[in-house]
Design a protein around this motif. Structure first.
Motif, PDB file in Angstrom:
ATOM      1  N   ASP A   1     -44.001  36.832 -14.171  1.00 25.86           N
ATOM      2  CA  ASP A   1     -43.466  36.824 -15.530  1.00 25.86           C
ATOM      3  C   ASP A   1     -44.497  37.402 -16.498  1.00 25.86           C
ATOM      4  O   ASP A   1     -45.420  36.714 -16.930  1.00 25.86           O
ATOM      5  N   VAL A   2     -44.330  38.671 -16.830  1.00 22.44           N
ATOM      6  CA  VAL A   2     -45.282  39.345 -17.714  1.00 22.44           C
ATOM      7  C   VAL A   2     -45.317  38.677 -19.085  1.00 22.44           C
ATOM      8  O   VAL A   2     -46.382  38.555 -19.709  1.00 22.44           O
ATOM      9  N   GLU A   3     -44.161  38.212 -19.558  1.00 18.17           N
ATOM     10  CA  GLU A   3     -44.112  37.577 -20.879  1.00 18.17           C
ATOM     11  C   GLU A   3     -44.881  36.269 -20.912  1.00 18.17           C
ATOM     12  O   GLU A   3     -45.260  35.786 -21.984  1.00 18.17           O
ATOM     13  N   ALA A   4     -45.111  35.675 -19.731  1.00 18.59           N
ATOM     14  CA  ALA A   4     -45.883  34.429 -19.667  1.00 18.59           C
ATOM     15  C   ALA A   4     -47.363  34.709 -19.422  1.00 18.59           C
ATOM     16  O   ALA A   4     -48.150  33.778 -19.219  1.00 18.59           O
ATOM     17  N   GLY A   5     -47.754  35.981 -19.437  1.00 22.15           N
ATOM     18  CA  GLY A   5     -49.166  36.325 -19.307  1.00 22.15           C
ATOM     19  C   GLY A   5     -49.580  36.892 -17.967  1.00 22.15           C
ATOM     20  O   GLY A   5     -50.759  37.229 -17.773  1.00 22.15           O
ATOM     21  N   CYS A   6     -48.664  37.001 -17.007  1.00 25.30           N
ATOM     22  CA  CYS A   6     -49.028  37.585 -15.712  1.00 25.30           C
ATOM     23  C   CYS A   6     -49.359  39.065 -15.865  1.00 25.30           C
ATOM     24  O   CYS A   6     -48.716  39.771 -16.648  1.00 25.30           O
ATOM     25  N   VAL A   7     -50.344  39.497 -15.101  1.00 24.99           N
ATOM     26  CA  VAL A   7     -50.651  40.921 -15.016  1.00 24.99           C
ATOM     27  C   VAL A   7     -50.028  41.408 -13.718  1.00 24.99           C
ATOM     28  O   VAL A   7     -50.393  40.955 -12.628  1.00 24.99           O
ATOM     29  N   VAL A   8     -49.057  42.306 -13.818  1.00 19.72           N
ATOM     30  CA  VAL A   8     -48.303  42.746 -12.650  1.00 19.72           C
ATOM     31  C   VAL A   8     -48.479  44.250 -12.451  1.00 19.72           C
ATOM     32  O   VAL A   8     -48.239  45.035 -13.371  1.00 19.72           O
ATOM     33  N   LYS A   9     -48.929  44.617 -11.254  1.00 21.00           N
ATOM     34  CA  LYS A   9     -49.009  46.041 -10.894  1.00 21.00           C
ATOM     35  C   LYS A   9     -47.990  46.278  -9.785  1.00 21.00           C
ATOM     36  O   LYS A   9     -48.059  45.648  -8.726  1.00 21.00           O
ATOM     37  N   ARG A  10     -47.049  47.167 -10.039  1.00 19.56           N
ATOM     38  CA  ARG A  10     -46.007  47.468  -9.057  1.00 19.56           C
ATOM     39  C   ARG A  10     -46.519  48.500  -8.050  1.00 19.56           C
ATOM     40  O   ARG A  10     -46.935  49.590  -8.436  1.00 19.56           O
ATOM     41  N   LEU A  11     -46.461  48.135  -6.768  1.00 20.28           N
ATOM     42  CA  LEU A  11     -46.908  48.999  -5.686  1.00 20.28           C
ATOM     43  C   LEU A  11     -45.687  49.467  -4.909  1.00 20.28           C
ATOM     44  O   LEU A  11     -44.792  48.672  -4.598  1.00 20.28           O
ATOM     45  N   VAL A  12     -45.629  50.737  -4.577  1.00 23.68           N
ATOM     46  CA  VAL A  12     -44.452  51.324  -3.946  1.00 23.68           C
ATOM     47  C   VAL A  12     -44.530  51.194  -2.433  1.00 23.68           C
ATOM     48  O   VAL A  12     -45.508  51.640  -1.814  1.00 23.68           O
ATOM     49  N   LEU A  13     -43.496  50.586  -1.832  1.00 25.94           N
ATOM     50  CA  LEU A  13     -43.439  50.445  -0.387  1.00 25.94           C
ATOM     51  C   LEU A  13     -43.174  51.798   0.285  1.00 25.94           C
ATOM     52  O   LEU A  13     -42.349  52.592  -0.186  1.00 25.94           O
TER      53      LEU A  13
END
Length: 360
Positions: free
Chosen positions: A343-355
């Motif tokens: 949840d980015v809005e809750a402060g998570c840092v998310v990097k999307r990696l392509v399978l």
């Protein structure tokens, strides 16, 4: 194959924390005639993010600390493994651990059965301790972790054009249906659909936080994760069922469409090979999506009322059972606040990696 352990998983309290359970160390089976490798693939933890102590196969049970990816607070650290000693030639090798895809159906059966007698009060209380609950509005706000950036994980996002977005929206409808069926006055926390995921591997676990030494250490971890994911094929999934676990977590349980090995299973093993010193508690067997969590069960409901709730869960499960998708991204998540993986809005840092981007 060896007998299936009764304490099957770990689905962390968060949501998978993605809520889960404990199991003995796992070993990658070695080809004959070579004896099994002493390498270990440790305990499973509790998806939707945390460890779960109580019920035998409840991936959503949690412990005082915290959950693992969805909610996985662990009860106690996994015991260290004794050093390997030479095996006499006349002593047969120990049977290999049950592979994830072989044990998955049994794990799911146990999860579904876990709440038939009601929810586990200790698990509910442990989960609630990770939130600040406004007594006036009954709104639950997840609390930050004590160790900054100590919880990081890889998880498969329920998103994408090949059925992922449609599956995410269908699961959100299931969550709404079940929450409406709960007794008036119960407090719950819904995971926002944008954060729906299945946990793959923790490099820092709620029960065993591992903050990076410095920005270079974190960047190297992300680079390694990118390589692992790039060499993993896209992940086809089908909804096996939706269950309410005894820990109070509503879980969507996914599997491979033909019941065989999922790319998730091999990716978990390769993550353990790449990060042998990572936390012992990891998700195994289950591919679950944590949808919501019960945080307070007052007023209590009787056996008849609870049976009606479980009936609504089964109806909602039947509505999505058999839905398929091919998932195309794995997220590297830095989870700053408990039970909020993805949840980015809750402060998570998310990097999307392509399978599969590095597969020929």
């Amino acid at each position: 194959a060896g007998a299936m352990p009764s304490d099957l998983l770990g689905v962390r309290v968060e949501e998978e924390r993605d809520a889960l359970l404990k199991s003995p160390p796992r070993r990658r089976p070695a080809p004959e005639p070579t004896p099994p490798s002493p390498e270990t693939h440790p305990d499973r933890t509790s998806p939707a993010g945390a460890d779960y102590p109580a019920p035998t196969s409840d991936p959503t049970t949690t412990t005082t600390t915290n959950e693992a990816t969805d909610d996985d607070p662990s009860t106690s650290p996994a015991p260290p493994e004794e050093p390997a000693s030479p095996r006499p030639a006349d002593v047969p090798a120990a049977p290999a651990a049950v592979p994830d895809h072989v044990g998955r159906a049994t794990a799911y059966d146990e999860l579904e059965a876990s709440a038939r007698g009601g929810l586990d009060p200790a698990s509910i209380e442990a989960a609630a301790s990770k939130y600040s609950i406004d007594e006036r509005t009954a709104h639950a706000t997840p609390l930050p972790y004590d160790v900054p950036n100590g919880v990081r994980l890889l998880c498969t996002g329920i998103e994408g054009p090949d059925g992922g977005d449609v599956l995410r929206d269908a699961l959100a409808d299931v969550c709404d249906t079940v929450i409406e069926a709960l007794p008036t006055g119960w407090v719950t926390h819904r995971n926002p659909p944008r954060s729906y995921h299945t946990t793959v591997f923790h490099t820092g676990h709620p029960s065993d936080p591992r903050p990076p030494k410095d920005p270079y250490d974190l960047a190297f971890e992300v680079r390694e994760a990118t390589q692992l994911v790039g060499h993993t094929p896209r992940i086809p999934v089908i909804v096996d069922r939706v269950v309410m676990a005894s820990s109070g977590v509503l879980l969507a349980l996914l599997t491979h469409p033909d019941g065989g090995e999922s790319p998730t299973d091999d990716l978990r093993l390769r993550c353990r090979d790449r990060w042998p010193g990572a936390p012992a508690r990891q998700a195994t067997y289950v591919m679950h999506v944590s949808l919501c969590r019960v945080l307070r069960t007052t007023p209590e409901c009787d056996e008849r009322d609870w049976s009606e709730v479980l009936g609504r869960v089964r109806e909602a499960s039947n509505a999505v059972k058999g839905k398929t998708a091919t998932l195309t991204t794995v997220w590297h998540v830095q989870e700053r606040t408990q039970m909020t993986c993805g949840d980015v809005e809750a402060g998570c840092v998310v990097k999307r990696l392509v399978l599969g981007k590095d597969l020929k």
